[in-house]
Scaffold this motif. Structure first.
Motif, short mmCIF file in Angstrom:
data_model
loop_
_atom_site.label_atom_id
_atom_site.label_comp_id
_atom_site.label_asym_id
_atom_site.label_seq_id
_atom_site.Cartn_x
_atom_site.Cartn_y
_atom_site.Cartn_z
N ARG A 91 0.82 -1.22 0.00
CA ARG A 91 0.00 0.00 0.00
C ARG A 91 0.85 1.27 0.00
NH1 ARG A 91 -1.01 -2.29 5.04
NH2 ARG A 91 -0.24 -1.16 6.85
N ARG A 92 2.08 1.17 0.56
CA ARG A 92 2.98 2.33 0.52
C ARG A 92 3.61 2.45 -0.85
NH1 ARG A 92 8.34 2.97 1.63
NH2 ARG A 92 8.56 0.90 2.52
N ARG A 95 0.77 3.71 -3.49
CA ARG A 95 -0.17 4.79 -3.17
C ARG A 95 -0.30 5.82 -4.29
NH1 ARG A 95 4.28 5.75 0.31
NH2 ARG A 95 5.44 7.64 -0.18
N THR A 96 0.69 5.92 -5.18
CA THR A 96 0.59 6.87 -6.28
C THR A 96 0.26 6.18 -7.60
OG1 THR A 96 2.98 6.71 -6.68
CG2 THR A 96 2.22 8.44 -5.19
N ILE A 146 -6.52 2.29 -5.99
CA ILE A 146 -5.41 3.23 -6.11
C ILE A 146 -5.59 4.05 -7.38
CG2 ILE A 146 -3.80 1.78 -4.81
CD1 ILE A 146 -2.69 0.76 -7.46
#
Length: 283
Positions: A91-92, A95-96, A146
């Motif tokens: 998820r990190r 995230r973009t 996302i």
């Protein structure tokens, strides 16, 4: 790093805790005594020994000094660093969107001469076509909710895959036959993907093996997807994270597993027959 008892990352952290606990026991001192000599609370000692709090390099140096094992500090510090760096949350990373993740692998690819990939569920990224990659990345984007940069991410993946044609590199890829049947795109895109495998498998630098579903009494089971980059490290893909394995003993374990899996696969004419069978099944 989130605690995940089932992950290799948490096991690595527990390995550090065990080494420190053993040093204290060998020195014949209690947890309370160690805490007093190190200048911290007993609860901190307990958290470190139970792998709930990762020790800092200074913590490890103090611990080893109190236990008269200063010489072991550098190795334990390195082991601890690897444990904390091993677990990277998806998820990190995502995230973009997916394009950044694709581009992040470029330096690693450029520095690798031998690529070894095992996949039980999907066509490896290095061999994915535009339609297949688009279907897969669209599903990932929707599932993770996302930002949608699928088109850009697919372009980045295809650009990265050009490395297959660069001299001085080798690609050994092993897939389970079942991976040929998982339809992550429509029938037309799947047919194109499987057709490309027939071509890519014939490239001079590529060894593509398929493990038949009917392999009897196989000595090793289908397992999680993993990528090996030379003998430097192994990347293991889970739903929630990518785990990076750097300990030599763990890398050796994956090398052994890969060689056993590779020995179960068929190549050349045998692999082509299984791929053609999967193409025929689309209709």
């Amino acid at each position: 790093m989130p605690i995940s008892p089932s992950s290799a990352a948490q096991a690595a952290r527990e390995g550090v805790a065990q080494r420190l606990r053993e040093l204290r026991a060998e020195a014949g001192i209690t947890g309370t005594e160690l805490a007093d000599r190190c200048g911290w609370t007993h609860s901190k000692t307990s958290r470190i020994e139970n792998a709930r709090t990762p020790p800092s390099p200074d913590d490890i140096r103090r611990w080893c000094e109190v236990c008269d094992a200063v010489g072991q500090a550098p190795d334990i510090i390195a082991q601890s660093h690897n444990a904390e760096a091993m677990y990277v949350e998806w998820r990190r990373r995502l995230r973009t969107g997916l394009k950044q993740l694709q581009n992040s692998y470029v330096p690693l690819f450029q520095s690798t001469q031998l690529f070894r990939v095992y996949s039980a569920t999907l066509v490896p990224g290095l061999l994915q076509t535009e339609g297949y990659a688009t279907g897969l990345m669209t599903a990932i984007t929707d599932f993770r909710e996302i930002p949608n940069d699928v088109a850009e991410a697919v372009t980045a993946r295809l650009e990265r895959s050009r490395i297959l044609h660069e001299q001085g590199r080798r690609f050994v890829l092993v897939v389970e036959e079942s991976a040929l049947y998982h339809q992550v795109a429509d029938a037309e895109a799947m047919a194109a993907q499987l057709g490309y495998l027939l071509t890519a498998g014939a490239l001079p630098a590529v060894s593509l093996g398929v493990i038949p579903k009917a392999t009897p009494s196989r000595p090793i089971w289908p397992m999680e997807t993993f990528h090996m980059y030379d003998d430097a490290f192994v990347s293991v893909e889970l739903l929630s994270a990518r785990i990076t394995v750097t300990q030599p003993s763990d890398i050796a374990l994956y090398v052994n597993a890969f060689e056993q899996l590779r020995s179960l696969a068929v190549y050349g004419v045998g692999a082509r027959a299984l791929i053609v069978k999967a193409i025929d099944a689309l209709s």
